[in-house]
Design a protein around this motif. Structure first.
Motif, short mmCIF file in Angstrom:
data_model
loop_
_atom_site.label_atom_id
_atom_site.label_comp_id
_atom_site.label_asym_id
_atom_site.label_seq_id
_atom_site.Cartn_x
_atom_site.Cartn_y
_atom_site.Cartn_z
N GLN A 1 -7.41 3.70 -1.36
CA GLN A 1 -7.03 3.08 -0.09
C GLN A 1 -5.58 2.63 -0.19
N GLU A 2 -4.78 3.09 0.75
CA GLU A 2 -3.36 2.74 0.76
C GLU A 2 -3.12 1.59 1.72
N HIS A 3 -2.37 0.60 1.26
CA HIS A 3 -2.02 -0.57 2.07
C HIS A 3 -0.50 -0.57 2.28
N VAL A 4 -0.09 -0.71 3.53
CA VAL A 4 1.33 -0.86 3.84
C VAL A 4 1.46 -2.11 4.71
N ALA A 5 2.17 -3.13 4.19
CA ALA A 5 2.25 -4.42 4.89
C ALA A 5 3.70 -4.82 5.13
N LYS B 1 -3.97 0.11 6.88
CA LYS B 1 -4.80 0.57 5.77
C LYS B 1 -5.31 1.98 6.08
N SER B 2 -5.34 2.83 5.08
CA SER B 2 -5.85 4.19 5.28
C SER B 2 -6.44 4.70 3.97
N LYS B 3 -7.56 5.41 4.08
CA LYS B 3 -8.20 5.98 2.91
C LYS B 3 -7.80 7.45 2.78
N SER B 4 -7.69 7.88 1.56
CA SER B 4 -7.35 9.28 1.30
C SER B 4 -7.99 9.71 -0.01
N THR B 5 -8.03 11.02 -0.23
CA THR B 5 -8.61 11.54 -1.46
C THR B 5 -7.55 12.30 -2.24
N MET C 1 -1.62 0.71 -3.54
CA MET C 1 -2.81 1.54 -3.51
C MET C 1 -3.92 0.85 -4.28
N LYS C 2 -5.12 0.96 -3.74
CA LYS C 2 -6.30 0.38 -4.38
C LYS C 2 -7.32 1.47 -4.64
N LEU C 3 -7.94 1.38 -5.79
CA LEU C 3 -8.93 2.38 -6.18
C LEU C 3 -10.27 2.07 -5.53
N VAL C 4 -10.84 3.07 -4.85
CA VAL C 4 -12.11 2.89 -4.13
C VAL C 4 -13.27 3.56 -4.87
#
Length: 388
Positions: free
Chosen positions: A177-181, A190-194, A247-250
């Motif tokens: 999950q990518e965070h841009v603040a 926030k957006s999830k990607s693979t 980035m956060k690991l999901v």
């Protein structure tokens, strides 16, 4: 031959030369034999690949001309029992043309060739020709990370059964999950990607060498401030502002692939190889490496983030020319083997550690792709597949 003489009446049926009749009969017979052979081979596949998971023998692959990169990746795929269990359940294409251009089927036939008989090495010729039909160049030096992605995409695209595609994704795909603040207000996206691999830098932003694989992982998930030319437009502020990207690991797959970015571009636009030492462990626990702020997963998911090293694809040489080989730990006898094209030999962990790298030996083998296998696999959780 085949012409009439005198005043004999010509037949209304078109005449066919005896040689043509014989050729036609031979072709019909060949087609029948080919059909029988295909049916027999397809029936054999089920029995052979039911046992292939248990044999898991180390068989070499002949180099077809700069095919060391392809050979190394094929060995990593086919020595992975979890992958071959998916592969042996594919739908066999109906026509000969479809079979020739189907990457999963050709990989299946290659595995059959490797599992049958007592040969020390086999040639991946048919699979290589199949890949060339999909614009994968032959007789050129490939980048292992790029070729791995190409092979995986072709496998996923040509597997017709949705359940097998899902299993393939569960086996290899990483979800983040990518965070841009915005740093001026509270606006956040926030957006999830693979990702198929985690591309880990081996240098930090100041070109300082990262000392261990754990350092590379921590740096990859470390927040980055986007300033200057990298500033983003903030919808709430109505202008470009400084953003904090993280980035956060999901979710982690059963086979975790780490890409060590040892090739970098210099100012002269030339590619340079980074050969300095970078140790990596046999056992990797991501819970001990990443902080709570770098994860977006519950405790049941994180409980499975314990891995054992399964394979190393190593590169020796420079950025412009070199050679690939694979070190793989057999999942049946737990011994390490070195796959160097047609040559396969048992090695020790100390031999694998020689791929850590060393700056004063420019041509030394250095690990480029690391494949880790989960120690305690977990069944997919509800909602996880949505981000995959």
């Amino acid at each position: 031959m085949g012409q009439t003489s005198g005043h004999q009446e010509r037949s209304k049926k078109p005449e066919v030369a005896p040689s043509e009749v014989m050729e036609a009969e031979i072709e019909v017979q060949n087609n029948k034999e080919e059909t029988k052979e295909v049916k027999a081979k397809n029936q054999k596949l089920t029995s052979v690949f039911g046992l292939a998971d248990l044999k898991n023998e180390a068989i070499g692959l002949y180099n077809l001309g700069q095919s060391c990169c392809l050979n190394s990746l094929l060995q990593v795929f086919l020595m992975n029992i979890h992958f071959t269990r998916i592969l042996r359940r594919i739908t066999v294409p109906s026509s000969p043309a479809q079979r020739r251009s189907n990457v999963p089927y050709q990989m299946l036939l290659l595995l059959e060739k490797m599992q049958c008989g007592k040969r020390k090495a086999v040639g991946p010729t048919e699979l290589a020709c199949c890949l060339s039909e999909h614009r994968v160049e032959l007789f050129v030096q490939h980048d292992a990370a790029q070729l791995f992605l190409t092979l995986w995409n072709l496998l996923k695209k040509q597997m017709k059964k949705p359940e097998l595609v899902k299993e393939l994704r569960d086996l290899y795909m990483i979800c983040i999950q990518e965070h841009v603040a915005c740093q001026k207000c509270s606006f956040e996206v926030k957006s999830k990607s693979t990702m198929l691999t985690l591309p880990l830098p081996v240098l930090d932003a100041n070109s300082h060498r990262l000392k261990t694989l754990e350092d590379c992982l921590q740096y990859f998930f470390h927040p980055e401030e986007l300033t200057g030319q990298n500033m983003c437009f903030c919808q709430q502020c109505g202008r470009k502002t400084t953003f904090l990207q993280s980035m956060k690991l999901v979710h982690l797959p059963q086979t975790l692939t780490l890409h060590l970015k040892r090739f970098c571009f210099e100012r002269s636009s030339r590619t340079h190889k980074l050969s300095h030492s970078l140790p990596f462990p046999q056992e990797l626990d991501l819970r001990q490496v990443l902080t709570e702020s770098q994860c977006q997963a519950d405790d049941s998911e994180k409980a499975t983030w314990q891995y054992e090293l399964f394979a190393v694809v190593a590169h020796s040489g420079s950025a412009s020319c070199g050679h690939y080989c694979a070190y793989i730990r057999s999942l049946t006898d737990c011994k390490w083997y070195c796959f160097n094209d047609s040559e396969v030999c048992q090695v020790s962990w100390d031999d694998v550690k020689c791929t850590y790298g060393r700056s004063n030996l420019y041509w030394r083998e250095t690990a480029y792709l690391l494949f880790y296998m989960k120690k305690h696999p977990q069944q997919p959780q509800p909602g996880v597949s949505e981000c995959l």
